[in-house]
Design a protein around this motif. Structure first.
Motif, PDB file in Angstrom:
ATOM      1  N   LEU A 208      14.066 -48.346  -4.546  1.00 57.78           N
ATOM      2  CA  LEU A 208      14.562 -47.018  -4.807  1.00 57.78           C
ATOM      3  C   LEU A 208      16.082 -46.962  -4.888  1.00 57.78           C
ATOM      4  N   SER A 209      16.616 -45.789  -5.273  1.00 58.73           N
ATOM      5  CA  SER A 209      17.918 -45.543  -5.386  1.00 58.73           C
ATOM      6  C   SER A 209      18.191 -44.462  -4.198  1.00 58.73           C
ATOM      7  N   ASP A 210      19.586 -44.507  -3.502  1.00 56.29           N
ATOM      8  CA  ASP A 210      19.609 -43.966  -2.361  1.00 56.29           C
ATOM      9  C   ASP A 210      20.175 -42.540  -2.271  1.00 56.29           C
ATOM     10  N   ASN A 211      20.665 -41.929  -3.660  1.00 57.08           N
ATOM     11  CA  ASN A 211      20.864 -40.666  -4.143  1.00 57.08           C
ATOM     12  C   ASN A 211      21.163 -40.890  -5.341  1.00 57.08           C
ATOM     13  N   GLY A 212      21.462 -39.558  -5.973  1.00 61.07           N
ATOM     14  CA  GLY A 212      21.803 -39.566  -7.486  1.00 61.07           C
ATOM     15  C   GLY A 212      23.123 -39.929  -7.757  1.00 61.07           C
TER      16      GLY A 212
ATOM     17  N   THR B 286      22.158 -30.502  -3.312  1.00 62.49           N
ATOM     18  CA  THR B 286      20.699 -30.529  -3.075  1.00 62.49           C
ATOM     19  C   THR B 286      19.888 -30.089  -4.333  1.00 62.49           C
ATOM     20  N   PHE B 287      20.492 -30.195  -5.326  1.00 57.22           N
ATOM     21  CA  PHE B 287      19.915 -30.127  -6.615  1.00 57.22           C
ATOM     22  C   PHE B 287      19.137 -31.449  -6.810  1.00 57.22           C
ATOM     23  N   GLU B 288      18.137 -31.301  -7.718  1.00 57.78           N
ATOM     24  CA  GLU B 288      17.342 -32.664  -7.771  1.00 57.78           C
ATOM     25  C   GLU B 288      18.069 -33.796  -8.476  1.00 57.78           C
TER      26      GLU B 288
ATOM     27  N   GLU C  80      14.511 -27.543 -12.528  1.00 62.88           N
ATOM     28  CA  GLU C  80      15.071 -26.591 -11.886  1.00 62.88           C
ATOM     29  C   GLU C  80      16.048 -25.872 -13.033  1.00 62.88           C
ATOM     30  N   SER C  81      15.360 -25.493 -14.123  1.00 57.44           N
ATOM     31  CA  SER C  81      16.021 -24.905 -15.123  1.00 57.44           C
ATOM     32  C   SER C  81      15.928 -23.084 -15.104  1.00 57.44           C
ATOM     33  N   ASN C  82      14.995 -22.821 -14.408  1.00 61.95           N
ATOM     34  CA  ASN C  82      14.665 -21.319 -14.407  1.00 61.95           C
ATOM     35  C   ASN C  82      14.829 -20.814 -12.910  1.00 61.95           C
ATOM     36  N   ASP C  83      15.899 -20.242 -12.371  1.00 63.58           N
ATOM     37  CA  ASP C  83      16.261 -19.859 -11.118  1.00 63.58           C
ATOM     38  C   ASP C  83      15.245 -18.347 -11.093  1.00 63.58           C
ATOM     39  N   LEU C  84      14.411 -18.280 -10.209  1.00 67.61           N
ATOM     40  CA  LEU C  84      13.587 -17.145  -9.983  1.00 67.61           C
ATOM     41  C   LEU C  84      13.872 -16.385  -8.671  1.00 67.61           C
ATOM     42  N   ALA C  85      15.146 -16.531  -8.074  1.00 67.94           N
ATOM     43  CA  ALA C  85      15.491 -15.836  -6.965  1.00 67.94           C
ATOM     44  C   ALA C  85      15.529 -14.272  -7.068  1.00 67.94           C
TER      45      ALA C  85
END
Ligand SMILES: O=[N+]([O-])c1ccc(OS(=O)(=O)O)cc1
Length: 764
Positions: A366-370, A432-434, A552-557
């Motif tokens: 794995l990689s530890d983060n982006g 905390t984005f993907e 995460e292209s479409n913010d539905l908030a």
């Protein structure tokens, strides 16, 4: 999960073995060997059974476990996740194992590693953020260490007759504990490992790392073209060879943790040259190509959208020629670095194969983060500068273009390429984005995985990996480790998914790092992009239906405000459950918090000649304050010269030395060098040398040199580091690894040829 027993579930084979030995004992017959000694038949029979149970035998109950961790490498970087970068060995693991395309980590390094090694959430075990930041007892969740209540996999497996090895980056000890005199309890050997070889902090130079072996500092091996990734794999191979040769009946756990792809991005030119021309088309095009390849591979859903360029990232065709030239070189280097790492992973796999252990090993990669945005929009060639919020100038980057990848640059790619690494996601590591928390996960375990080369979609979190291993091994964690009662595991085994694509994934997972928050639940995700200093309750939450919107292209908030509230509440509930409060949004200021129980809390330090290098993070805390360094010395002759005290290297640091009979102090800021030289000669015989820094304003002051109480030089140091001075530690009487000053760069470590009685720091 804590069933309160530290027993191995016996496999049917082990049960048979026990029955066979019992029968042998009962049979009780004997014979004479060639020396005439009586040999009991049951011993022979038992031996046969032991031989059968040696690993590699058909019924071997205990596989070796290997974790391979990359640093700061985004979701798309390796070939089998969509990249053009050549990673044949990782791709081989993927083709013979499983690729998880919905696997999550924490936004930064130490919490991911703490979670990986313990099977718990990071906040609850003392590691909310990077181990550099120990916020003291008021912040139990930010002590930069793993609490003993959360035993590591090495501690658990050592109770199950495994040998445990760690190699590479550690970053799980408070940085102020990285000293040659301990305390050692948060070092690898204090956390269950039998052997360790690597570095203990967040980043290590690939050519001249601050190496530690077990509990001791060691010199960089004298080897032409030395590279850290090669060195740790040489060691890993040594450990495997030793064990396979001498103790083959014992299984091992091996944690192979590369410094790559973290800054400094450093790799021999041969690997950079492999990518000549590949990146000339620019980051927009490469990102699009990776995105299309990800769809073809099935690593992302066919309907995934590619978000636009991140704020501050210019379209490639709007860049100047100089920018293009420099940025191409950064990415050629990054790609070469990864191919080089992959080659080392290949050497390790070959070793497992050659000693007959590969088939009996479970490998988790794995990689530890982006990928990080620390390279900013210019790219970085001196990584102390971004750590201190000092922008780098493109002209400096361009001037040093040929240094990128070499020991002359602490390089890190510009954000445009970081976004490419994180394709198809937006933003970077530490969010905390993907892009920050969604990375590759490959599991290779041929004994169980029949669906070779398949992709698994289950939602998985890094805290789930070790519980999965325990599950596969059929072991429960002990109730106590070294007399400390153990917390329950919090991760959830995904071992079912090794056999079946249909098994379910994790339902809920919270995230938090320095005020950035997110919660995943049942296909939905809510997150905040927190601005430092803003009240948390003012943060605006975004909402994504990630089950249908992978990137995460479409913010539905705005569309589902009730869902946002529900998710926020759930975040809070999970945050309370797992110790996220009190929360802080520290960034660089984390470096300025010195807990009382740290050696850095002292105001006086006396160092004697011969002391091993002391890490910068444990050295006297001279940042933004007045201080003095006093050094009683003796020179036998006017030719005695050398370094009295030095911290850092050519990138940044400070040094006090004698050359040509003059006393010199240099403060190397990274983008400016402040030099103060004595007017008078340093006398032969005994003298008291002293450097004094008087702070005048924030991170600014006057430096003065004294010989025997008399001022012999003075100068203004108009900018000092506000957070961290260097990535290399403090030497007494010499300047090891990289030289701070170019004035003695051709003199090796420039060891002082006279005598130093001691070096005394006094801090105000
Ligand atoms: O702020 N720091 O000290 C810091 C931040 C990130 C970082 O990178 S990491 O890969 O070690 O998380 C290292 C140090």
């Amino acid at each position: 999960m804590d069933k309160g027993l530290k027993v191995l579930n016996k496999s049917p084979f082990q049960k048979l073995t026990a029955v066979a030995s019992a029968l042998a004992l009962l049979s009780g017959c004997s014979y004479k060997n060639i020396t005439g000694q009586e040999v009991k038949a049951e011993v022979l029979k038992q031996k046969t059974n032991e031989q059968k149970s040696q690993k590699g035998g058909e019924d071997s109950p205990k596989p070796n476990i290997v974790y391979i961790v990359l640093d700061d490498s985004g979701f798309s970087d390796i070939g089998s996740y969509g990249s053009e970068v050549k990673t044949p060995n990782l791709d081989w693991l993927a083709a013979n194992g499983l690729r998880y395309n919905n696997s999550h980590v924490t936004p930064v390094c130490s919490p991911t590693r703490a979670s990986l090694l313990t099977g718990r959430n990071p906040h609850d075990i003392g590691m909310s953020t990077v181990a550099n930041f120990d916020m003291g007892p008021e912040y139990e969740n930010k002590r930069g260490r793993i609490y003993p209540e959360a035993g590591t996999i090495a501690e658990v497996l050592s109770e199950n007759s495994y040998n445990n090895y760690a190699l590479g980056k550690w970053h799980l000890s408070p940085s102020h504990q990285v000293t040659p005199a301990g305390p050692y309890e948060n070092w690898p050997l204090g956390k269950g490992f039998d052997r360790f070889y690597g570095f203990l902090e967040d980043s290590g130079d690939q050519y001249r790392p601050e190496l530690i072996q077990d509990n001791s500092p060691v010199d960089v091996p004298k080897k032409e073209n030395y590279h850290f990734s090669e060195d740790i794999v040489d060691r890993a191979n040594q450990y495997v060879t030793d064990q396979a040769s001498v103790n083959p009946e014992k299984p091992f756990f091996l944690y192979l943790s590369f410094g790559a792809q973290h800054q400094p991005v450093q790799v021999p030119k041969k690997y950079i040259d492999m990518y000549k021309g590949v990146y000339d088309k620019g980051w927009d095009k490469i990102r699009e190509e990776r995105f299309n390849k990800q769809k073809q591979l099935g690593i992302i859903p066919k309907d995934t959208k590619l978000p636009g360029l991140n704020p501050g990232v210019k379209p490639w065709d709007q860049l100047t020629n100089d920018e293009k030239k420099a940025f191409i070189r950064f990415q050629e280097t990054y790609a070469g670095f990864l191919t080089h790492t992959d080659e080392q992973i290949g050497r390790f796999i070959d070793k497992l194969r050659s000693v007959g252990e590969l088939e009996n090993t479970m490998i988790v990669f794995l990689s530890d983060n982006g990928t990080s945005s620390m390279g900013k929009n210019t790219g970085s060639i001196n990584h102390t500068l971004p750590y201190n919020d000092v922008p780098e100038k493109l002209e400096d980057v361009v001037k040093h273009i040929d240094d990128i990848g070499s020991e002359r640059a602490g390089a890190e790619s510009p954000t445009g390429w970081a976004q490419v690494s994180n394709t198809p996601f937006k933003f970077y590591k530490a969010t905390t984005f993907e892009a920050g928390i969604h990375t590759p996960l490959i599991v290779y375990y041929p004994k169980v995985i029949k669906d070779k080369g398949a992709i698994r979609n289950q939602y998985v979190h890094v805290s789930d990996i070790t519980p999965t291993v325990y599950d596969v091994l059929g072991i429960d964690i002990p109730k106590e480790i070294k007399g400390v009662k153990q917390m329950e595991l919090q991760g959830q085994s995904f071992s079912d998914s090794l056999r079946s694509a249909k098994s379910s994934g994790k339902e809920t997972q919270y995230f938090e790092n320095n005020g950035q928050r997110a919660i995943y639940h049942d296909g939905w995700k809510a997150l905040t992009l927190h601005k430092k200093g803003d009240p948390y309750e003012k943060d605006v939450w975004q909402l994504y239906h990630v089950a249908e919107d992978f990137s995460e292209s479409n913010d539905l908030a705005a569309k589902y405000p009730e869902k946002v509230k529900e998710m926020q509440k759930l975040w809070e509930k999970e945050a309370r459950k797992y110790g996220v409060f009190p929360m802080t949004d520290i960034a660089g200021e984390g470096f300025l918090t010195i807990p009382k129980d740290s050696i850095r809390a002292r105001n006086t330090f006396t160092f004697y000649p011969g002391m091993s290098r002391l890490s910068e993070s444990a050295s006297p805390f001279i940042i933004n304050r007045s201080y003095s360094i006093t050094v009683p010395i003796e020179r036998d002759s006017a030719s005695d010269d050398g370094v009295l005290v030095a911290l850092g290297g050519y990138e940044s640091g400070y040094t006090l030395f004698i050359k040509n009979n003059k006393l010199v102090y240099e403060y190397n800021m990274g983008n400016a060098v402040y030099r103060i030289e004595s007017k008078e000669n340093v006398p032969v015989g005994k003298s008291a040398i002293r450097f004094e820094f008087r702070k005048s304003e924030s991170n600014k002051g006057i430096g003065s040199l004294y010989i025997n109480g008399q001022k012999v030089g003075e100068g203004e140091i108009s900018k000092t580091h506000q957070y961290k001075i260097a990535f290399e530690g403090l030497d007494i009487g010499k300047d090891t690894l990289y030289p701070v000053s170019t004035d003695y760069q051709n003199k090796g470590i420039f060891e002082f040829s006279g005598e130093i009685e001691k070096v005394v720091y006094e801090l105000n």
